[in-house]
Design a protein around this motif. Structure first.
Motif, mmCIF file in Angstrom:
data_model
loop_
_atom_site.group_PDB
_atom_site.id
_atom_site.type_symbol
_atom_site.label_atom_id
_atom_site.label_comp_id
_atom_site.label_asym_id
_atom_site.label_seq_id
_atom_site.Cartn_x
_atom_site.Cartn_y
_atom_site.Cartn_z
ATOM 1 N N ARG A 65 0.845 -1.197 0.000
ATOM 2 C CA ARG A 65 0.000 0.000 0.000
ATOM 3 C C ARG A 65 0.876 1.241 0.000
ATOM 4 O O ARG A 65 1.843 1.331 0.766
ATOM 5 C CB ARG A 65 -0.925 0.005 1.220
ATOM 6 N N GLY A 77 0.570 5.390 -10.609
ATOM 7 C CA GLY A 77 0.385 3.973 -10.881
ATOM 8 C C GLY A 77 1.685 3.211 -10.743
ATOM 9 O O GLY A 77 2.537 3.540 -9.914
ATOM 10 N N GLY A 84 -2.190 2.827 -14.517
ATOM 11 C CA GLY A 84 -2.443 3.843 -13.509
ATOM 12 C C GLY A 84 -3.647 4.700 -13.794
ATOM 13 O O GLY A 84 -4.441 4.423 -14.699
ATOM 14 N N TRP A 85 -3.755 5.763 -13.015
ATOM 15 C CA TRP A 85 -4.907 6.661 -13.086
ATOM 16 C C TRP A 85 -4.431 8.103 -13.202
ATOM 17 O O TRP A 85 -3.545 8.544 -12.443
ATOM 18 C CB TRP A 85 -5.764 6.534 -11.825
ATOM 19 N N LEU A 102 -2.787 3.681 -3.085
ATOM 20 C CA LEU A 102 -2.592 2.658 -4.106
ATOM 21 C C LEU A 102 -2.391 1.324 -3.412
ATOM 22 O O LEU A 102 -1.516 1.178 -2.549
ATOM 23 C CB LEU A 102 -1.364 2.962 -4.967
ATOM 24 N N ILE A 104 -1.273 -2.329 -4.273
ATOM 25 C CA ILE A 104 -0.598 -3.079 -5.331
ATOM 26 C C ILE A 104 -0.552 -4.544 -4.913
ATOM 27 O O ILE A 104 0.127 -4.905 -3.946
ATOM 28 C CB ILE A 104 0.826 -2.529 -5.557
ATOM 29 N N MET A 115 -4.415 -3.970 -9.172
ATOM 30 C CA MET A 115 -4.088 -2.720 -8.494
ATOM 31 C C MET A 115 -5.385 -1.954 -8.248
ATOM 32 O O MET A 115 -6.300 -1.967 -9.086
ATOM 33 C CB MET A 115 -3.111 -1.904 -9.340
ATOM 34 N N ILE A 151 -6.986 1.910 -6.594
ATOM 35 C CA ILE A 151 -6.749 3.248 -6.065
ATOM 36 C C ILE A 151 -7.986 3.688 -5.291
ATOM 37 O O ILE A 151 -9.120 3.392 -5.688
ATOM 38 C CB ILE A 151 -6.412 4.247 -7.200
ATOM 39 N N SER A 184 -10.387 -0.180 -9.696
ATOM 40 C CA SER A 184 -9.453 -1.302 -9.737
ATOM 41 C C SER A 184 -9.146 -1.677 -11.174
ATOM 42 O O SER A 184 -9.924 -1.390 -12.095
ATOM 43 C CB SER A 184 -10.036 -2.517 -9.003
ATOM 44 N N LEU A 230 6.648 1.895 -8.254
ATOM 45 C CA LEU A 230 5.748 3.049 -8.281
ATOM 46 C C LEU A 230 6.147 3.983 -9.429
ATOM 47 O O LEU A 230 7.329 4.196 -9.685
ATOM 48 C CB LEU A 230 5.827 3.801 -6.959
#
Length: 359
Positions: A245, A260, A281-282, A310, A312, A319, A321, A331, A345
């Protein structure tokens, strides 16, 4: 009386002949009308069949297109190729002409263009799916005329071409993990270079020496200090198994910041690094990136000072968020073929003064 009778008979005969001619013309018109209607019906039937066939082709057309450009294999999305409206690219890859395009023995669509210039174009088109990016195509520094010739060949509309600004084709990459080989007795797992190692259990940021990202607060805060192309920031830890996390705070910026992971063993390349397949990612302005594909709307906008967690999960290859303020959650699965373990990361910046910190 005889003459009157004869004139009456002649008039009656003429009238009957006129009526007969009208009937003949009406029958001929009816025949022509029926023939024309039958022809139109047949044309409509053929048109409906062709339309259904094209719709079937479009419906079954893969969203991913594999290309052989001048001998170099390139994969991209159909959406990217059809971004410039009215262009030859948009027509070729609409899905209606796939069966007519030339393919190599491996089944890749062959395009006889310079692969370097085509990739420069493709990397710019990939940004168009992001509403926060300008829909322009800049010339390639040092190859302006050749690149312009390619744009004309592909019938790219002049309104998209920015002649006043150029792009630099030098790419930013994560240093190859082969430079940091693990000890032979250990399970293979690339290590963070000594200069970027942090204390056990402490996550920090690191970036490349030529990056325009500034690290402060003992490398736990990163900030983009100039306007320009995307820059990468990485976490000092790698993840190969278990669940991890990471809590991040969006201190400044509401667009073009991606949070992400990426594969530690695969490099990021090009002026827009989120199109590398290992990137997941976002974006804080509400878009998701999976396997480096074009960003798609997928979750709510993040506000400044929001804290994002996050999660992971290496074991489930997934993954998540979570926005601690709004409760928004999203997700995604991670494709190990495109993003092999270990992961690290990843933060991507584009706009000046964008700032993220580790909480």
């Amino acid at each position: 009386m005889i003459q009157l009778h004869n004139r009456t008979d002649a008039a009656k005969l003429s009238f009957d002949e006129a009526v007969e001619e009208l009937e003949r013309q009406r029958a001929e018109n009816d025949r022509r009308y029926q023939a024309k209607r039958d022809q139109l019906r047949e044309e409509r039937r053929l048109w409906d069949e062709e339309k259904a066939a094209l719709e079937k082709l479009v419906a079954t057309a893969s969203p991913i297109v594999n290309l052989n450009v001048g001998g170099e294999k390139i994969s991209t999305s159909r959406r990217t190729l059809t971004q410039p409206e009215g262009s030859l690219l948009a027509a070729m890859f609409s899905g209606k002409l796939d069966h007519k395009l030339t393919k190599d023995p491996a089944g890749c669509i062959f395009l006889d263009y310079d692969p370097f210039l085509f990739k420069c174009l493709l990397n710019q088109l990939r940004t168009w799916s992001d509403p926060g990016m300008e829909r322009v195509i800049r010339l390639v520094a040092g190859h302006e005329q050749s690149f312009l010739d390619l744009l004309y060949l592909l019938k790219i509309d002049e309104r998209y071409i920015d002649r006043d600004r150029t792009i630099n084709t030098s790419s930013t990459t994560i240093p190859s993990p082969t430079a940091w080989q693990p000890e032979p007795t250990k399970t293979w797992q690339p290590e963070v270079p000594r200069s970027r190692q942090s204390e056990k259990g402490t996550l920090r940021f690191w970036t490349l020496s030529n990056s325009d990202v500034q690290l402060t607060d003992n490398d736990r805060r990163c900030e983009k200090i100039t306007q320009g192309v995307y820059q990468c920031v990485f976490g000092s830890q790698t993840y190969s198994n278990g669940t991890h996390r990471v809590r991040l705070k969006l201190e400044e910026g509401t667009a073009n910041i991606l949070m992400g992971i990426c594969s530690y063993s695969k490099t990021l390349a090009g002026p827009v690094h989120y199109n590398t397949p290992s990137t997941h990612g976002w974006f804080v302005h509400g878009y998701t990136v999976i396997n480096g594909r074009d960003p798609q709307p997928g979750w709510p906008q993040v506000n400044e000072n929001d804290i994002l967690e996050l999660k992971i999960n290496c074991d489930d290859q997934s993954m998540t968020i979570y926005n601690e303020r709004s409760g928004a959650k999203s997700s995604m699965d991670v494709n190990l073929y495109e993003a092999p373990l270990p992961w690290c990361l990843l933060i991507l910046f584009n706009l000046k003064h964008s700032r993220v910190s580790i909480v």
